[in-house]
Design a protein around this motif. Sequence first.
Motif, PDB file in Angstrom:
ATOM      1  N   ARG A  32       0.833  -1.203   0.000  1.00 24.27           N
ATOM      2  CA  ARG A  32       0.000   0.000   0.000  1.00 24.27           C
ATOM      3  C   ARG A  32       0.867   1.252   0.000  1.00 24.27           C
ATOM      4  O   ARG A  32       0.562   2.239  -0.695  1.00 24.27           O
ATOM      5  N   GLU A  35       2.089   1.834  -3.484  1.00 22.26           N
ATOM      6  CA  GLU A  35       1.019   2.329  -4.351  1.00 22.26           C
ATOM      7  C   GLU A  35       0.721   3.803  -4.070  1.00 22.26           C
ATOM      8  O   GLU A  35       0.577   4.608  -4.994  1.00 22.26           O
ATOM      9  N   GLN A  36       0.621   4.157  -2.799  1.00 26.59           N
ATOM     10  CA  GLN A  36       0.234   5.519  -2.431  1.00 26.59           C
ATOM     11  C   GLN A  36       1.339   6.533  -2.694  1.00 26.59           C
ATOM     12  O   GLN A  36       1.068   7.730  -2.814  1.00 26.59           O
ATOM     13  N   ILE A 241      -1.042   4.154   7.493  1.00 23.48           N
ATOM     14  CA  ILE A 241      -1.560   3.216   6.498  1.00 23.48           C
ATOM     15  C   ILE A 241      -2.310   2.084   7.183  1.00 23.48           C
ATOM     16  O   ILE A 241      -3.396   1.675   6.747  1.00 23.48           O
ATOM     17  N   GLY A 244      -5.716   2.928   7.967  1.00 19.26           N
ATOM     18  CA  GLY A 244      -6.616   3.148   6.846  1.00 19.26           C
ATOM     19  C   GLY A 244      -6.395   4.423   6.065  1.00 19.26           C
ATOM     20  O   GLY A 244      -7.204   4.761   5.188  1.00 19.26           O
ATOM     21  N   CYS A 245      -5.304   5.152   6.341  1.00 21.42           N
ATOM     22  CA  CYS A 245      -5.023   6.392   5.613  1.00 21.42           C
ATOM     23  C   CYS A 245      -4.794   6.092   4.128  1.00 21.42           C
ATOM     24  O   CYS A 245      -4.026   5.194   3.777  1.00 21.42           O
ATOM     25  N   LEU A 246      -5.434   6.882   3.260  1.00 16.03           N
ATOM     26  CA  LEU A 246      -5.336   6.675   1.813  1.00 16.03           C
ATOM     27  C   LEU A 246      -4.628   7.829   1.111  1.00 16.03           C
ATOM     28  O   LEU A 246      -4.652   7.921  -0.116  1.00 16.03           O
ATOM     29  N   ASN A 247      -4.013   8.731   1.869  1.00 15.43           N
ATOM     30  CA  ASN A 247      -3.342   9.884   1.271  1.00 15.43           C
ATOM     31  C   ASN A 247      -2.252   9.448   0.299  1.00 15.43           C
ATOM     32  O   ASN A 247      -1.510   8.489   0.563  1.00 15.43           O
ATOM     33  N   GLU A 248      -2.161  10.170  -0.818  1.00 18.98           N
ATOM     34  CA  GLU A 248      -1.132   9.888  -1.820  1.00 18.98           C
ATOM     35  C   GLU A 248      -0.078  10.990  -1.790  1.00 18.98           C
ATOM     36  O   GLU A 248      -0.404  12.178  -1.673  1.00 18.98           O
TER      37      GLU A 248
END
Length: 312
Positions: A32, A35-36, A241, A244-248
Amino acid sequence: MTDSFFGEVDTAHLSMPYSDKEFTISSAHFARLAEQCHYRLMGDIVLFGIRAAQSLSQKGKWLTEIKITENRLDYLYLNCLLGLWDRKNHKIAIFQGSTVPFKANVIKQRENPNQRISNQLAQGLYQYYVGAHEPDHRPKEEGAFRLTRHVSTPVWRDYGKGQLILDACAPNDHIHAAGSIDTDYKSAGCQVISGFHNSAMPEGEYQQFRILAGQSALPSELELHLPYQYLLTHTRHLHAIQQGCLNEYLMQGSEGYLVRELQEQLIAENYLFEQKIDKGLMDGKTVKAVYEWQKASSINANGIYHLESFKL
């Protein structure tokens, strides 16, 4: 002494505060992260460093998951984790080490501000090759991992009195034995792992790291210049992460069209020069340009570009 040398440069882009709460990570969390941050990974084995981390999980062995917690940096003890990520088999192995310079070398840098003596590698994805660590006044240590000199590298330098500067250069850093199992380790900026290399045969956790990375127990000239990627992150980023953090983010080593778009904006604003970069690759010069733009825009300057929050 806490992490007052380099402050919060590694965590200022994260909304999550310091916590000593233990949490579990696995291969999926590294996937992850890649990816992010728009990293392009190659090969089955990726080296990694987790800054300001400690773990009671077994070291030097392939595991499906590990428990870690954020550690306070003091620049005296090996308060980080280095490791190996087996992407094919979804395993990770960890080792005690440091991703920050030893205190005495940071002080020496402060005393000599006109020289490049000590640095702290910025977070990101880097290219390393098997080669010799060549310390001053000591024999070469074969079988180490050398940071490429062909791509500019972002490093932090602490000049004292609040002067913390992001530099883009070729720092000649390595991953090698710490010359210690706990404290008084040997690093002015290199990533180091608990253990020794005082003879032809490396010892300790460092030796096990080399072997699990696929190297011969006795360093071999046949392995010279074999390539490895090294992913350097911070415990708090992995914790975010895991929560659940989805920041890019775009940072050192990010690749792709979004990087090119950012570079073109930086070029248009005269923060970056096209002839100095490869478009689509976030290198040290691009990280430095983001840092300079952030300073000019009164944004917290760390060279990390948050894709959702900031626009040039």
